[in-house]
Design a protein around this motif. Sequence first.
Motif, PDB file in Angstrom:
ATOM      1  N   ARG A  29       1.005  -1.243  -0.156  1.00  0.00           N
ATOM      2  CA  ARG A  29       0.025  -0.011  -0.023  1.00  0.00           C
ATOM      3  C   ARG A  29       0.682   1.229  -0.009  1.00  0.00           C
ATOM      4  NH1 ARG A  29      -4.513  -0.774   4.427  1.00  0.00           N
ATOM      5  NH2 ARG A  29      -5.465   1.174   3.567  1.00  0.00           N
ATOM      6  N   ALA A  30       1.953   1.079   0.857  1.00  0.00           N
ATOM      7  CA  ALA A  30       2.762   2.349   0.971  1.00  0.00           C
ATOM      8  C   ALA A  30       3.546   2.880  -0.607  1.00  0.00           C
ATOM      9  CB  ALA A  30       3.938   2.140   1.889  1.00  0.00           C
ATOM     10  N   CYS A  31       3.838   1.762  -1.174  1.00  0.00           N
ATOM     11  CA  CYS A  31       4.455   1.783  -2.558  1.00  0.00           C
ATOM     12  C   CYS A  31       3.482   2.720  -3.470  1.00  0.00           C
ATOM     13  CB  CYS A  31       4.832   0.512  -3.029  1.00  0.00           C
ATOM     14  SG  CYS A  31       6.268  -0.226  -2.373  1.00  0.00           S
ATOM     15  N   ASN A  32       2.390   2.565  -3.278  1.00  0.00           N
ATOM     16  CA  ASN A  32       1.489   3.289  -4.259  1.00  0.00           C
ATOM     17  C   ASN A  32       0.911   4.529  -3.521  1.00  0.00           C
ATOM     18  OD1 ASN A  32       0.989   1.104  -6.058  1.00  0.00           O
ATOM     19  ND2 ASN A  32       0.055  -0.021  -4.575  1.00  0.00           N
ATOM     20  N   MET A  33       1.472   5.236  -2.641  1.00  0.00           N
ATOM     21  CA  MET A  33       1.218   6.412  -2.068  1.00  0.00           C
ATOM     22  C   MET A  33       1.786   7.564  -2.958  1.00  0.00           C
ATOM     23  SD  MET A  33       0.818   5.821   1.886  1.00  0.00           S
ATOM     24  CE  MET A  33      -0.233   5.034   2.530  1.00  0.00           C
ATOM     25  N   PRO A  34       1.146   8.675  -2.990  1.00  0.00           N
ATOM     26  CA  PRO A  34       2.010   9.860  -3.752  1.00  0.00           C
ATOM     27  C   PRO A  34       3.150  10.067  -3.046  1.00  0.00           C
ATOM     28  CG  PRO A  34      -0.446  10.159  -3.489  1.00  0.00           C
ATOM     29  CD  PRO A  34      -0.191   9.092  -2.625  1.00  0.00           C
ATOM     30  N   GLY A  35       4.120  10.352  -3.605  1.00  0.00           N
ATOM     31  CA  GLY A  35       5.539  10.638  -3.233  1.00  0.00           C
ATOM     32  C   GLY A  35       6.287   9.444  -2.540  1.00  0.00           C
ATOM     33  N   CYS A  36       5.927   8.352  -2.500  1.00  0.00           N
ATOM     34  CA  CYS A  36       6.902   7.550  -2.342  1.00  0.00           C
ATOM     35  C   CYS A  36       7.883   7.035  -3.360  1.00  0.00           C
ATOM     36  CB  CYS A  36       5.946   6.208  -1.973  1.00  0.00           C
ATOM     37  SG  CYS A  36       6.999   4.765  -1.518  1.00  0.00           S
ATOM     38  N   ILE A  37       9.077   7.139  -3.055  1.00  0.00           N
ATOM     39  CA  ILE A  37      10.017   6.906  -4.047  1.00  0.00           C
ATOM     40  C   ILE A  37      10.296   5.380  -3.860  1.00  0.00           C
ATOM     41  CG2 ILE A  37      12.418   7.382  -4.499  1.00  0.00           C
ATOM     42  CD1 ILE A  37      12.194   9.928  -3.529  1.00  0.00           C
ATOM     43  N   SER A  38      10.586   4.938  -2.659  1.00  0.00           N
ATOM     44  CA  SER A  38      10.925   3.462  -2.555  1.00  0.00           C
ATOM     45  C   SER A  38      10.455   3.133  -1.122  1.00  0.00           C
ATOM     46  CB  SER A  38      12.337   2.973  -2.640  1.00  0.00           C
ATOM     47  OG  SER A  38      13.155   3.603  -2.061  1.00  0.00           O
ATOM     48  N   TYR A  39      10.052   1.721  -0.965  1.00  0.00           N
ATOM     49  CA  TYR A  39       9.513   1.384   0.319  1.00  0.00           C
ATOM     50  C   TYR A  39       9.910  -0.387   0.267  1.00  0.00           C
ATOM     51  CZ  TYR A  39       6.760   1.211   4.534  1.00  0.00           C
ATOM     52  OH  TYR A  39       6.066   0.753   5.719  1.00  0.00           O
ATOM     53  N   ALA A  40      11.010  -0.512   1.004  1.00  0.00           N
ATOM     54  CA  ALA A  40      11.556  -1.850   1.175  1.00  0.00           C
ATOM     55  C   ALA A  40      11.364  -2.545   2.402  1.00  0.00           C
ATOM     56  CB  ALA A  40      12.683  -2.096   0.654  1.00  0.00           C
ATOM     57  N   ALA A  41      10.806  -3.614   2.710  1.00  0.00           N
ATOM     58  CA  ALA A  41      10.765  -4.145   3.797  1.00  0.00           C
ATOM     59  C   ALA A  41      11.343  -5.680   3.736  1.00  0.00           C
ATOM     60  CB  ALA A  41       9.159  -4.703   4.380  1.00  0.00           C
ATOM     61  N   THR A  42      12.395  -5.904   4.811  1.00  0.00           N
ATOM     62  CA  THR A  42      13.243  -7.192   5.004  1.00  0.00           C
ATOM     63  C   THR A  42      13.025  -7.618   6.354  1.00  0.00           C
ATOM     64  OG1 THR A  42      15.334  -5.829   5.251  1.00  0.00           O
ATOM     65  CG2 THR A  42      14.523  -6.302   2.812  1.00  0.00           C
ATOM     66  N   THR A  43      13.564  -8.966   6.121  1.00  0.00           N
ATOM     67  CA  THR A  43      13.733  -9.623   7.538  1.00  0.00           C
ATOM     68  C   THR A  43      14.981 -10.428   7.101  1.00  0.00           C
ATOM     69  OG1 THR A  43      13.016 -11.227   9.025  1.00  0.00           O
ATOM     70  CG2 THR A  43      12.434 -11.770   6.890  1.00  0.00           C
ATOM     71  N   LEU A  44      15.755 -11.013   8.167  1.00  0.00           N
ATOM     72  CA  LEU A  44      16.889 -11.934   8.006  1.00  0.00           C
ATOM     73  C   LEU A  44      16.491 -13.411   7.997  1.00  0.00           C
ATOM     74  CD1 LEU A  44      19.067  -9.985  10.483  1.00  0.00           C
ATOM     75  CD2 LEU A  44      19.088  -9.566   8.141  1.00  0.00           C
ATOM     76  N   ALA A  45      17.288 -13.911   7.033  1.00  0.00           N
ATOM     77  CA  ALA A  45      16.990 -15.365   6.648  1.00  0.00           C
ATOM     78  C   ALA A  45      17.513 -16.142   7.999  1.00  0.00           C
ATOM     79  CB  ALA A  45      18.134 -15.912   5.591  1.00  0.00           C
ATOM     80  N   ASP A  46      18.288 -15.689   8.765  1.00  0.00           N
ATOM     81  CA  ASP A  46      18.910 -16.502   9.925  1.00  0.00           C
ATOM     82  C   ASP A  46      18.116 -15.910  11.321  1.00  0.00           C
ATOM     83  OD1 ASP A  46      20.256 -14.195  10.114  1.00  0.00           O
ATOM     84  OD2 ASP A  46      21.928 -15.201  10.664  1.00  0.00           O
ATOM     85  N   SER A  47      17.087 -15.037  11.208  1.00  0.00           N
ATOM     86  CA  SER A  47      16.450 -14.418  12.228  1.00  0.00           C
ATOM     87  C   SER A  47      15.399 -13.629  11.773  1.00  0.00           C
ATOM     88  CB  SER A  47      17.590 -13.245  12.774  1.00  0.00           C
ATOM     89  OG  SER A  47      16.856 -12.614  14.076  1.00  0.00           O
ATOM     90  N   PRO A  48      14.033 -14.554  11.322  1.00  0.00           N
ATOM     91  CA  PRO A  48      12.867 -14.050  10.685  1.00  0.00           C
ATOM     92  C   PRO A  48      12.001 -13.068  11.803  1.00  0.00           C
ATOM     93  CG  PRO A  48      12.819 -16.320  11.249  1.00  0.00           C
ATOM     94  CD  PRO A  48      14.152 -16.011  11.515  1.00  0.00           C
ATOM     95  N   SER A  49      12.357 -12.929  12.962  1.00  0.00           N
ATOM     96  CA  SER A  49      11.473 -12.186  13.848  1.00  0.00           C
ATOM     97  C   SER A  49      12.394 -10.958  13.958  1.00  0.00           C
ATOM     98  CB  SER A  49      11.670 -13.035  15.105  1.00  0.00           C
ATOM     99  OG  SER A  49      12.735 -12.840  15.764  1.00  0.00           O
TER     100      SER A  49
END
Length: 106
Positions: A29-49
């Motif tokens: 949803r954030a990626c489609n907001m006006p003014g959003c250049i980039s929005y990336a969410a990540t987790t770590l493979a060895d620490s998914p929390s």
Amino acid sequence: MRETVVVSFSTEEHDADHVASALKTLAARACNMPGCISYAATTLADSPSEFHIQQKWDNAAARQAYLNSAALFEFQSAVFGMLLDLTVAKQAPLRPRRPTCVALAS
């Protein structure tokens, strides 16, 4: 002036899947907001929390609109009481993505 924000938080292992799902929805949803250049969410493979959000906005008004959005409110409601060690760094330099990162959404 463009704004970069880095948000990091963790959760209990038993909540990680729920938080990841809610974060994927928020990112889409954030990626489609006006003014959003980039929005990336990540987790770590060895620490998914452990989660990280890197976001760039055209200006302060665009970021403020995101902060006031229904999308962010719904994410906060969905994960209420589940986030631990929350940190927000405004205009922080972004570290290169580590090879152990797993993209949830971008």
